[in-house]
Motif scaffolding. Structure first.
Motif, mmCIF file in Angstrom:
data_model
loop_
_atom_site.group_PDB
_atom_site.id
_atom_site.type_symbol
_atom_site.label_atom_id
_atom_site.label_comp_id
_atom_site.label_asym_id
_atom_site.label_seq_id
_atom_site.Cartn_x
_atom_site.Cartn_y
_atom_site.Cartn_z
ATOM 1 N N GLY A 154 0.801 -1.152 -0.020
ATOM 2 C CA GLY A 154 -0.113 0.051 0.051
ATOM 3 C C GLY A 154 0.906 1.288 0.009
ATOM 4 O O GLY A 154 0.210 2.422 -0.024
ATOM 5 N N LEU A 155 2.169 1.056 -0.066
ATOM 6 C CA LEU A 155 2.945 2.484 0.155
ATOM 7 C C LEU A 155 2.943 3.314 -1.110
ATOM 8 O O LEU A 155 2.632 2.904 -2.218
ATOM 9 N N PRO A 156 2.326 4.605 -0.852
ATOM 10 C CA PRO A 156 2.011 5.441 -1.858
ATOM 11 C C PRO A 156 3.390 5.497 -2.819
ATOM 12 O O PRO A 156 4.649 5.635 -2.354
ATOM 13 N N SER A 157 3.233 5.994 -4.143
ATOM 14 C CA SER A 157 4.179 6.265 -5.268
ATOM 15 C C SER A 157 3.937 7.468 -5.997
ATOM 16 O O SER A 157 3.067 7.587 -6.352
ATOM 17 N N VAL A 158 5.157 7.958 -6.546
ATOM 18 C CA VAL A 158 5.114 9.075 -7.502
ATOM 19 C C VAL A 158 5.926 8.606 -8.785
ATOM 20 O O VAL A 158 6.980 8.248 -8.495
ATOM 21 N N LEU A 159 5.475 8.846 -10.078
ATOM 22 C CA LEU A 159 6.324 8.502 -11.417
ATOM 23 C C LEU A 159 6.365 9.922 -11.831
ATOM 24 O O LEU A 159 5.403 10.869 -12.028
ATOM 25 N N THR A 160 7.560 10.210 -12.146
ATOM 26 C CA THR A 160 8.107 11.513 -12.863
ATOM 27 C C THR A 160 8.584 11.266 -14.387
ATOM 28 O O THR A 160 9.395 10.203 -14.384
ATOM 29 N N ILE A 161 7.511 11.680 -15.298
ATOM 30 C CA ILE A 161 8.180 11.633 -16.743
ATOM 31 C C ILE A 161 9.078 12.787 -17.072
ATOM 32 O O ILE A 161 8.642 13.920 -17.108
ATOM 33 N N HIS A 162 10.256 12.354 -17.368
ATOM 34 C CA HIS A 162 11.183 13.512 -17.845
ATOM 35 C C HIS A 162 11.191 13.537 -19.324
ATOM 36 O O HIS A 162 11.457 14.616 -19.889
ATOM 37 N N ASN A 163 10.767 12.489 -19.865
ATOM 38 C CA ASN A 163 10.842 12.686 -21.372
ATOM 39 C C ASN A 163 10.106 11.341 -21.910
ATOM 40 O O ASN A 163 10.316 10.274 -21.579
ATOM 41 N N MET A 164 8.935 11.600 -22.624
ATOM 42 C CA MET A 164 7.902 10.599 -22.979
ATOM 43 C C MET A 164 8.371 9.870 -23.970
ATOM 44 O O MET A 164 7.960 8.763 -24.508
ATOM 45 N N ALA A 165 9.516 10.126 -24.630
ATOM 46 C CA ALA A 165 10.005 9.563 -25.908
ATOM 47 C C ALA A 165 10.649 8.292 -25.665
ATOM 48 O O ALA A 165 10.681 7.384 -26.472
ATOM 49 N N PHE A 166 10.873 8.034 -24.438
ATOM 50 C CA PHE A 166 11.733 6.816 -23.913
ATOM 51 C C PHE A 166 10.626 5.934 -23.176
ATOM 52 O O PHE A 166 10.459 6.535 -22.098
ATOM 53 N N GLN A 167 10.201 4.883 -23.680
ATOM 54 C CA GLN A 167 8.926 4.355 -22.858
ATOM 55 C C GLN A 167 9.550 2.795 -22.362
ATOM 56 O O GLN A 167 8.389 2.148 -21.851
ATOM 57 N N GLY A 168 10.655 2.405 -22.557
ATOM 58 C CA GLY A 168 10.980 1.190 -22.071
ATOM 59 C C GLY A 168 10.237 0.160 -22.548
ATOM 60 O O GLY A 168 9.596 -0.634 -21.921
ATOM 61 N N ARG A 169 10.050 0.055 -24.003
ATOM 62 C CA ARG A 169 9.338 -1.031 -24.751
ATOM 63 C C ARG A 169 10.000 -1.992 -24.967
ATOM 64 O O ARG A 169 11.163 -2.366 -25.695
ATOM 65 N N PHE A 170 9.519 -3.568 -24.829
ATOM 66 C CA PHE A 170 10.226 -4.549 -25.002
ATOM 67 C C PHE A 170 9.132 -5.681 -25.421
ATOM 68 O O PHE A 170 7.941 -5.608 -24.915
ATOM 69 N N GLY A 171 9.510 -6.701 -25.977
ATOM 70 C CA GLY A 171 8.733 -7.722 -26.533
ATOM 71 C C GLY A 171 8.158 -8.575 -25.394
ATOM 72 O O GLY A 171 8.991 -8.766 -24.355
ATOM 73 N N PRO A 172 7.154 -9.260 -25.390
ATOM 74 C CA PRO A 172 6.591 -9.955 -24.509
ATOM 75 C C PRO A 172 7.333 -11.308 -23.880
ATOM 76 O O PRO A 172 7.291 -11.630 -22.939
ATOM 77 N N ALA A 173 8.345 -11.576 -24.876
ATOM 78 C CA ALA A 173 9.110 -12.627 -24.472
ATOM 79 C C ALA A 173 9.778 -12.592 -23.241
ATOM 80 O O ALA A 173 10.479 -13.465 -22.611
ATOM 81 N N ARG A 174 10.173 -11.063 -22.995
ATOM 82 C CA ARG A 174 10.966 -10.618 -21.797
ATOM 83 C C ARG A 174 10.202 -11.089 -20.470
ATOM 84 O O ARG A 174 10.644 -10.625 -19.461
ATOM 85 N N ILE A 175 8.576 -11.022 -20.345
ATOM 86 C CA ILE A 175 7.976 -11.034 -19.352
ATOM 87 C C ILE A 175 8.587 -11.779 -18.048
ATOM 88 O O ILE A 175 8.811 -11.329 -16.927
ATOM 89 N N GLY A 176 8.927 -13.315 -18.534
ATOM 90 C CA GLY A 176 9.555 -13.982 -17.418
ATOM 91 C C GLY A 176 10.909 -13.370 -16.805
ATOM 92 O O GLY A 176 11.213 -13.310 -15.730
ATOM 93 N N ALA A 177 11.647 -13.077 -17.717
ATOM 94 C CA ALA A 177 12.985 -12.506 -17.498
ATOM 95 C C ALA A 177 13.067 -11.193 -16.525
ATOM 96 O O ALA A 177 13.918 -10.786 -15.647
ATOM 97 N N MET A 178 11.882 -10.701 -16.858
ATOM 98 C CA MET A 178 11.783 -9.286 -16.057
ATOM 99 C C MET A 178 11.094 -9.334 -14.864
ATOM 100 O O MET A 178 10.850 -8.564 -14.103
ATOM 101 N N ARG A 179 10.976 -10.437 -14.544
ATOM 102 C CA ARG A 179 10.151 -11.062 -13.361
ATOM 103 C C ARG A 179 8.580 -10.217 -13.406
ATOM 104 O O ARG A 179 8.252 -9.660 -12.107
#
Ligand code: ADP
Length: 477
Positions: A154-179
């Motif tokens: 339940g800990l509150p969180s804030v996300l700051t977007i410094h640049n929307m151009a970089f979105q951390g996009r990866f293929g779904p095959a990485r789901i397991g490796a990224m936990r």
């Protein structure tokens, strides 16, 4: 004092590729005055532990995304740092994200690991230090609020977007490796057009989303600037806030800057010495009759530098000069070389990254160009204002929020601090530069504009108060 864990991929003075690092490094000091204790968590890239020390390990995991990992608590200056030491992920010869062969192939896992460790520390605390709130920055830390949510913390969180151009996009095959938990692979979670997006994950999961200027916050809800995530931003509109970045006024102070001949708004004359030295340093005409403009920037499409060749001709013909400092894309560096070759004595170029030189440029030039196609906040126009180097900027994002463009109305009101052009194209930049020549020709008016810019307060105080107010609101819920 309440506590906040800030997690990011870079922080001044340990590692910097852009404005993100300036913000992450400055916030702890700024928030201390607001009664918030902020610790900064970053990866222990090569060399980081030499700076912050290896005396105080506070967290460990034997098998962490493919190897052993530890977190060391240390400090640089007044900033308390938690460094995630996972040599298999971060001990590399290249930069934070890439080397000479391009982006690292395992960036997905590297920054999932950073986010995972941050989420664990946010949840459990380390060495008796337990945060009241998590503040994550950009796609590299976007999964930190997401893991908290997926784990039911339940800990509150804030996300700051410094640049929307970089979105951390990866293929779904990485789901397991990224936990990543597969059950969150849907539009309310981290799924984005069939891929993973760690930035989207953070935007959806965080209790509040901030970006680095009010104007950019609005722009991100539109197709023109949202880069595909405009719908997601609209869905989260009620928790989106725009908070301008500040400037580190101890580093950027023309009255005390060791790199220059000091001056102030009340005593501008020494500025001419800096101008003379700068002209010499760039091999430019020592008797340049018109304004000397500078560009201090990453040389990439975002920064609008492709407009320079078509826009600069009239400016040079009208007596102006240009000094460029930057590094970036090969095509852009090549293009700048060509422009410099076309106008010898009028356009000078330095390819490279050089903080000291950038200080000398703001202190000696008359104008700083920031023709960005989009600009979340932008720092160079703020340095320009503070140093009496008048900003000529595109009317987007933080540039539009911080520079008051010269128009008949703002001039009559004695309010203008620069030149703002829109739309962002070569013709508008060319016209803005012509206008700059005319403004510069009116010495009294120009000096008044310079002084107005110098007197405005762009320190971190106001921004820190806004972050603190947001944190308080979230913690009180
Ligand atoms: P971005 O983060 O998109 O690169 P910002 O304007 O927010 O743009 O921040 C850029 C920062 O990097 C500023 O502090 C700027 O002065 C600095 N900078 C960019 N290029 C150079 C360079 N070649 N040499 C020195 N400083 C640079």
């Amino acid at each position: 004092m309440k506590r906040v864990l800030s997690v990011a991929s870079e922080a001044v003075p340990l590692v910097k590729t852009g404005g993100l690092a300036d913000v992450v490094g400055a916030l702890p000091g700024a928030l201390a005055g607001q009664d918030w204790n902020m610790r900064v968590m970053i990866p222990a890239y090569r060399g980081v532990l030499d700076r912050i020390g290896r005396d105080n390990p506070v967290w460990g995991a034997p098998d962490f995304f493919g190897g052993a990992a530890r977190v060391f608590l240390g400090a640089v200056g007044d900033v308390e740092v938690l460094a995630l030491d996972a040599p298999h992920l971060f001990d590399r010869a290249g930069g934070p994200y890439s080397d000479m062969w391009g982006d690292y192939g395992d960036n997905a896992e590297r920054f999932a690991a950073l986010s995972w460790a941050a989420a664990e520390i946010a949840r459990d605390g380390v060495g008796g230090w337990k945060p009241d709130l998590l503040h994550a920055h950009d796609w590299q830390a976007g999964l930190a609020p997401a893991f908290l949510k997926y784990w039911g913390v339940g800990l509150p969180s804030v996300l700051t977007i410094h640049n929307m151009a970089f979105q951390g996009r990866f293929g779904p095959a990485r789901i397991g490796a990224m936990r990543l938990p597969p059950e969150w692979f849907h539009r309310e979670g981290y799924e984005f057009w069939g891929d993973i997006s760690t930035l989207k994950a953070g935007i959806m999961a965080a209790d509040a989303v901030t970006t680095v200027s009010p104007r950019y916050a609005e722009e991100l809800m539109r197709g023109e600037f949202g880069m595909g995530l405009e719908g997601v931003m609209q869905a989260r509109a009620s928790v989106v806030h725009g908070i301008l970045n500040g400037v580190d006024t101890t580093v950027w102070n023309p009255e005390t800057d060791p790199a220059i001949t000091p001056y102030s708004a009340g005593k501008l004359a020494p500025r001419l010495k800096n101008r003379k030295a700068l002209l010499a340093e760039f091999g430019l005409d020592p008797k340049l009759p018109g304004p000397l403009a500078i560009l201090v920037s990453r040389l990439t499409p975002q920064k609008g530098i492709d407009m320079i060749p078509e826009a600069i001709g009239d400016f040079v013909a009208g007596g102006g000069g240009l000094a460029v400092l930057g590094t970036g894309d090969a095509w852009a560096e090549g293009m700048m070389h060509e422009v410099a070759a076309r106008y010898p004595g009028r356009v000078g170029l330095r390819i490279g990254y050089d903080e000291g030189l950038s200080h000398r440029m703001f202190a000696g030039a008359d104008v700083v160009l920031v023709p960005s196609r989009f600009e979340p906040c932008g720092l160079t126009q703020l340095y320009g204002l503070r140093y009496g180097c008048v900003p000529v900027v595109a009317g987007v994002g933080g540039l539009a929020d911080t520079v008051i463009g010269a128009t008949p109305a703002t001039e009559a009101a004695g309010a203008a601090t620069g030149v703002v052009f829109h739309p962002v194209d070569g013709l508008a930049l060319r016209q803005a530069l012509r206008r700059t020549l005319a403004l510069y020709a009116d010495k009294a008016g120009w000096t008044a504009m310079v002084k107005r810019g110098m007197k405005a307060d762009w320190g971190w105080g106001r921004s820190a108060a806004r972050y603190a107010a947001l944190y308080e609101q979230l913690v009180a819920r």
